[in-house]
Design an enzyme around this catalytic site. Sequence first.
Site, PDB file in Angstrom:
ATOM      1  N   SER A   1     -12.120  -3.184 -22.859  1.00  0.00           N
ATOM      2  CA  SER A   1     -13.152  -4.190 -22.560  1.00  0.00           C
ATOM      3  C   SER A   1     -14.290  -3.576 -21.748  1.00  0.00           C
ATOM      4  CB  SER A   1     -12.541  -5.342 -21.752  1.00  0.00           C
ATOM      5  OG  SER A   1     -11.577  -6.003 -22.516  1.00  0.00           O
TER       6      SER A   1
ATOM      7  N   ASP B   1      -3.580 -10.605 -23.784  1.00  0.00           N
ATOM      8  CA  ASP B   1      -3.261  -9.505 -24.709  1.00  0.00           C
ATOM      9  C   ASP B   1      -1.887  -8.891 -24.428  1.00  0.00           C
ATOM     10  OD1 ASP B   1      -5.719  -9.948 -25.854  1.00  0.00           O
ATOM     11  OD2 ASP B   1      -6.727  -8.362 -24.713  1.00  0.00           O
TER      12      ASP B   1
HETATM   13  O1  SPQ Z   1     -11.801  -7.076 -29.360  1.00  0.00           O
HETATM   14  P1  SPQ Z   1     -10.632  -7.869 -29.838  1.00  0.00           P
HETATM   15  O2  SPQ Z   1     -10.247  -7.476 -31.215  1.00  0.00           O
HETATM   16  O3  SPQ Z   1     -10.825  -9.352 -29.699  1.00  0.00           O
HETATM   17  O4  SPQ Z   1      -9.422  -7.449 -28.852  1.00  0.00           O
HETATM   18  C1  SPQ Z   1      -8.387  -8.135 -28.125  1.00  0.00           C
HETATM   19  C2  SPQ Z   1      -7.198  -7.104 -28.021  1.00  0.00           C
HETATM   20  O5  SPQ Z   1      -6.025  -7.436 -28.130  1.00  0.00           O
HETATM   21  O6  SPQ Z   1      -7.517  -5.948 -27.745  1.00  0.00           O
HETATM   22  C3  SPQ Z   1      -7.922  -9.452 -28.747  1.00  0.00           C
HETATM   23  F1  SPQ Z   1      -7.519  -9.371 -29.924  1.00  0.00           F
HETATM   24  O7  SPQ Z   1      -8.778  -8.357 -26.764  1.00  0.00           O
HETATM   25  C4  SPQ Z   1      -9.781  -9.293 -26.349  1.00  0.00           C
HETATM   26  C5  SPQ Z   1      -9.140 -10.354 -25.463  1.00  0.00           C
HETATM   27  O8  SPQ Z   1      -8.113 -11.032 -26.122  1.00  0.00           O
HETATM   28  C6  SPQ Z   1     -10.819  -8.526 -25.572  1.00  0.00           C
HETATM   29  C7  SPQ Z   1     -11.678  -9.389 -24.719  1.00  0.00           C
HETATM   30  C8  SPQ Z   1     -12.916  -8.836 -24.137  1.00  0.00           C
HETATM   31  O9  SPQ Z   1     -13.055  -7.598 -24.023  1.00  0.00           O
HETATM   32  O10 SPQ Z   1     -13.772  -9.640 -23.727  1.00  0.00           O
HETATM   33  C9  SPQ Z   1     -11.345 -10.694 -24.397  1.00  0.00           C
HETATM   34  C10 SPQ Z   1     -10.164 -11.367 -24.950  1.00  0.00           C
HETATM   35  O11 SPQ Z   1     -10.573 -12.184 -26.042  1.00  0.00           O
HETATM   36  P2  SPQ Z   1     -11.128 -13.685 -25.821  1.00  0.00           P
HETATM   37  O12 SPQ Z   1     -11.220 -14.233 -27.216  1.00  0.00           O
HETATM   38  O13 SPQ Z   1     -10.106 -14.378 -24.994  1.00  0.00           O
HETATM   39  O14 SPQ Z   1     -12.416 -13.614 -25.160  1.00  0.00           O
END
Ligand code: SPQ
Length: 429
Positions: free
Chosen positions: A24, A316
């Site tokens: 992130s 996650d």
């Molecule tokens: O980037 P991506 O594919 O959404 O990645 C994930 C992961 O498991 O690595 C979720 F599938 O992490 C997100 C996390 O769940 C990363 C993230 C961020 O960097 O802001 C936030 C979270 O998602 P969300 O939908 O809750 O904002």
Amino acid sequence: MKEGIIQSICKPLSGTIAVPGDKSISHRAIIFAALAEGKTTITNFLESEDCLRTIAAFQAMGVHIQRSGTTVFVESGGLEALQEPETPIYFGNSGTTARLMIGLLAGLPFFTVVHGDSSLSKRPMNRVVEPLRQMGANIDGRDKGNLLPLAIRGSKLKAIDYQLPVKSAQVKSALLLAGLISEGEMKITEKALTRDHTENMLQAFGADILINQKQITIKAKQALQPVDVHVPGDISSAAFFLAAGAVVPHSSIVLEQVGINFSRSGILEVLEAMGANVIIDQVSEKAGEQFGRLTINHAALQGTIIEGDIIPRLIDEIPVIALLATQAKGETIIRDAAELRVKETDRIAAVADVLTTLGAHITTLEDGMIIQGSTTLHGGKVSSYHDHRIVMMAAVAGLIATEEVIIDDISSTAISYPNFFQDLASIQS
Ligand code: SPQ
């Protein structure tokens, strides 16, 4: 497709690992370095497929970005210098790249088409598109703009006062980016704290942003100043070793320089509630992000209840927490986590399928699961669901299963942790 065979381990795990940089924070470091005019150096950047998508997106808009291992040099003319990409931008599997970039592209003075792989093309974009349209964005795509590919004709945006209906750091961050380049003062209110790396980085790059409990206010049209960023180790990657150390008898694993930002470290509280032996020391802070050394020693675990505001702080990690729960005495209940159904795959269904194939007792709920422990896991062949977090959870399960666990395709670890299997092997010798 690359099959993975995990043999159960008969020796304790021991050693020290520096997990790679936080995914992130790596994404956000590139984004803010590209928006600031001047040179930024990013160290301990995560060289993974997802983060490289964010680099490629800005290169397509004319930003100079060079890599030397985990160090990245960004040289940008700032927001005003970003150029219209000549071809569609591909986000691969990366939800973070997609949501954050859509927020930014909506307010830039050019046209962009964005697309992703088959998993990302099924994930909902309405959560960012709908508030961006309220700000005046001109976005269209499949399912009325909910699904990639999307066509974004950048326009002048007006700041709004927005209450986030979903607990999502990606939506919050997309709107903060849009707010940064819109007219007026943007107010965003969250229902519960989600990861706050965007806010921390905005402050580090000199933006005028006010955080009052769950409300964030950002002033528009601000010029960002470049600042070097050192990315902490990713707690979501460390989570697999925390789980492995907790469940493999007599193990002791040290994880160096892990990011332990409160908005990300819910797993440490869950481990404590389950009776795990985790030691946190060498705590430091840089640019609003806390770092610490984590030592995990094997201990007997008990079931727990995980629900409410802690969920976004460990979203996650739920796949690997479910695995921990199979080894804990009694029942573990996970609720309020319906968001898991719209990740790289439906992670509630995938976790339940993989772990029950290995002998666990799991009842799925619409927004979570109930896991009965403790169970001896047996071997078997499981699907990866093309999801990095499912692969790594299944690999840790394989360490304690009575026979080998075969994962049909382990290649998705490239998304967040390309050297996962090498690091896992390093603590088995
Ligand atoms: O980037 P991506 O594919 O959404 O990645 C994930 C992961 O498991 O690595 C979720 F599938 O992490 C997100 C996390 O769940 C990363 C993230 C961020 O960097 O802001 C936030 C979270 O998602 P969300 O939908 O809750 O904002």
